[in-house]
Scaffold this motif. Structure first.
Motif, PDB file in Angstrom:
ATOM      1  N   UNK A  17      37.675  11.361  28.600  1.00 23.47           N
ATOM      2  CA  UNK A  17      38.069  10.305  29.551  1.00 23.47           C
ATOM      3  C   UNK A  17      37.992  10.863  30.969  1.00 23.47           C
ATOM      4  N   UNK A  18      37.750   9.998  31.924  1.00 25.45           N
ATOM      5  CA  UNK A  18      37.858  10.391  33.329  1.00 25.45           C
ATOM      6  C   UNK A  18      38.859   9.419  33.942  1.00 25.45           C
ATOM      7  N   UNK A  19      39.962   9.937  34.407  1.00 25.08           N
ATOM      8  CA  UNK A  19      41.054   9.106  34.946  1.00 25.08           C
ATOM      9  C   UNK A  19      41.427   7.967  33.992  1.00 25.08           C
ATOM     10  N   UNK A  20      41.557   8.294  32.743  1.00 25.80           N
ATOM     11  CA  UNK A  20      42.028   7.296  31.775  1.00 25.80           C
ATOM     12  C   UNK A  20      40.951   6.360  31.253  1.00 25.80           C
ATOM     13  N   UNK A  21      39.714   6.533  31.700  1.00 27.32           N
ATOM     14  CA  UNK A  21      38.658   5.628  31.227  1.00 27.32           C
ATOM     15  C   UNK A  21      37.608   6.434  30.465  1.00 27.32           C
ATOM     16  N   UNK A  22      37.198   5.883  29.315  1.00 33.07           N
ATOM     17  CA  UNK A  22      36.143   6.555  28.566  1.00 33.07           C
ATOM     18  C   UNK A  22      34.803   5.903  28.897  1.00 33.07           C
ATOM     19  N   UNK A  23      33.853   6.729  29.258  1.00 34.07           N
ATOM     20  CA  UNK A  23      32.511   6.221  29.611  1.00 34.07           C
ATOM     21  C   UNK A  23      31.530   6.424  28.468  1.00 34.07           C
ATOM     22  N   UNK A  24      32.041   6.879  27.321  1.00 32.16           N
ATOM     23  CA  UNK A  24      31.159   7.359  26.269  1.00 32.16           C
ATOM     24  C   UNK A  24      30.317   6.288  25.584  1.00 32.16           C
ATOM     25  N   UNK A  25      30.681   5.025  25.768  1.00 34.24           N
ATOM     26  CA  UNK A  25      29.878   3.992  25.095  1.00 34.24           C
ATOM     27  C   UNK A  25      28.921   3.291  26.054  1.00 34.24           C
ATOM     28  N   UNK A  26      28.956   3.725  27.323  1.00 32.18           N
ATOM     29  CA  UNK A  26      28.093   3.078  28.315  1.00 32.18           C
ATOM     30  C   UNK A  26      26.656   3.592  28.189  1.00 32.18           C
ATOM     31  N   UNK A  27      25.732   2.809  28.753  1.00 27.38           N
ATOM     32  CA  UNK A  27      24.320   3.211  28.720  1.00 27.38           C
ATOM     33  C   UNK A  27      23.768   3.193  30.146  1.00 27.38           C
ATOM     34  N   UNK A  28      23.138   4.267  30.533  1.00 23.75           N
ATOM     35  CA  UNK A  28      22.540   4.372  31.866  1.00 23.75           C
ATOM     36  C   UNK A  28      21.028   4.526  31.709  1.00 23.75           C
ATOM     37  N   UNK A  29      20.296   3.667  32.424  1.00 25.46           N
ATOM     38  CA  UNK A  29      18.829   3.730  32.338  1.00 25.46           C
ATOM     39  C   UNK A  29      18.272   3.941  33.748  1.00 25.46           C
ATOM     40  N   UNK A  30      17.501   4.989  33.920  1.00 29.08           N
ATOM     41  CA  UNK A  30      16.903   5.282  35.223  1.00 29.08           C
ATOM     42  C   UNK A  30      15.401   5.010  35.160  1.00 29.08           C
ATOM     43  N   UNK A  31      14.888   4.279  36.154  1.00 28.47           N
ATOM     44  CA  UNK A  31      13.458   3.957  36.172  1.00 28.47           C
ATOM     45  C   UNK A  31      12.796   4.613  37.374  1.00 28.47           C
ATOM     46  N   UNK A  32      11.639   5.177  37.141  1.00 26.93           N
ATOM     47  CA  UNK A  32      11.021   5.887  38.258  1.00 26.93           C
ATOM     48  C   UNK A  32       9.517   6.048  38.067  1.00 26.93           C
TER      49      UNK A  32
END
Ligand code: ATP
Length: 312
Positions: A175-190
């Motif tokens: 967790x970061x400051x009480x929030x879990x980011x582990x289920x999020x998805x980040x997509x970078x396009x380049x």
């Protein structure tokens, strides 16, 4: 829909039926973030295989990455995909397909967020402000919906410092400051690395080998090093690569004449028109191809197909 009246309606219906839960009913009308909704892997596979042309590596890796990630009840970090390739080869198009398979409203979903560098982060002097805004935005959205999707377009036009601001969210923290980011998805396009991908694809072609023989291992290492060392990649000397926070570098190969034709046909079908092969050939012939001598790959991929079709 207004929550109170929806609530009353649900109460009434639940009392009548006795089995519809509040959330079941509410979510039929309003968009809900269902973190447990399983990914329909065969639907995604079908979408990619039918709609995305000439990108066997992207199809394979995206499918593998997403099914693996969504089948894992306890991912250790969010999923991060970095899509690279020449203009008009399908990076935005794939992001849209992925978004739709994760959240039915796709890019219009409240849980899918698209950032375009030149639009959202245009001024180099304001990096600090953008970093703060981005952190706040991501924190707010992930706390509202754990499996939010964030797409960063035009990474090659992004100041490298900006993306480093989200590094803590992409890391292996519970967790970061009480929030879990582990289920999020980040997509970078380049577009960064497009030249390296083209070179490898061309080498295969010149050696008389099939494009489909190109494997991820022929490209992924070149790509991650090339992008890390490319000042204009948005990930230049970025902590994301340094700390191995990008899970997959996904190459998009330059598109050939036959793929452009496939795009024209798809566009005609999407418009509800019958496919006219003469028009297909005319549109494809109007595109420009490189390298100078062999003229194999479309300069703009399938990008201008739609507008060219308007003028036929
Ligand atoms: N590989 C492909 N298969 C099918 N259609 C494609 C493909 N590549 C591009 N297209 C079509 O061309 C349009 C433009 O492509 P897209 O926006 O995905 O390119 P891109 O790779 O994101 O380009 P850029 O780097 O310039 O942003 C898409 O909306 C889609 O209709």
């Amino acid at each position: 829909f207004e929550p109170v009246s929806v609530g009353i309606a649900i109460g009434a219906v639940s009392a009548l039926t006795g089995y519809l839960s509040y959330s079941d009913f509410y979510c039929r009308f309003a968009e809900c973030c269902n973190e447990e909704r399983p990914l329909n892997a065969s639907a995604l596979k079908l979408d990619l295989e039918e709609k995305l042309f000439g990108q066997h590596l992207a199809t394979e890796v995206i499918l593998k990455a997403l099914t693996g990630f969504r089948n894992n009840k306890n991912p250790k970090k969010p999923l991060t995909l970095s899509l690279h390739g020449w203009a008009g080869t399908g990076k935005n198009f794939v992001s849209q397909i992925v978004a739709e398979n994760l959240h039915p409203k796709g890019l219009k979903s409240n849980f899918v967020h698209l950032f375009v560098s030149t639009l959202h982060f245009p001024h180099e002097q304001q990096i600090k402000l953008y970093q703060d805004q981005l952190q706040k935005w991501i924190r707010g959205n992930v706390s509202a919906c754990g499996n939010s999707v964030f797409i960063f377009d035009e990474m090659d036009k992004l100041h490298p410092g900006i993306i480093d601001a989200i590094k803590p969210f992409l890391d292996y923290y519970e967790q970061v400051d009480g929030i879990s980011y582990r289920k999020a998805i980040f997509i970078f396009l380049s577009n960064a690395g497009g030249d390296l991908i083209t070179k490898t694809t061309l080498d295969f072609w010149r050696a008389g080998r099939k494009r489909e023989e190109i494997q991820l291992k022929d490209l992924e290492p070149v790509l991650s090093v090339g992008v890390f060392n490319n000042k204009h990649s948005g990930l230049w000397h970025s902590g994301l690569i340094d700390r191995n926070l990008i899970d997959y570098f996904i190459p998009f190969l330059p598109l050939e004449y036959r793929h452009v034709k496939m795009c024209v046909r798809a566009e005609m079908r999407a418009r509800g028109d019958a496919v006219d092969e003469d028009v297909v050939t005319r549109v494809a012939d109007e595109m420009t191809f490189f390298p100078k001598d062999e003229k194999i790959y479309s300069d703009k991929g399938c990008k201008t197909v739609q507008s060219r079709l308007d003028f036929q």
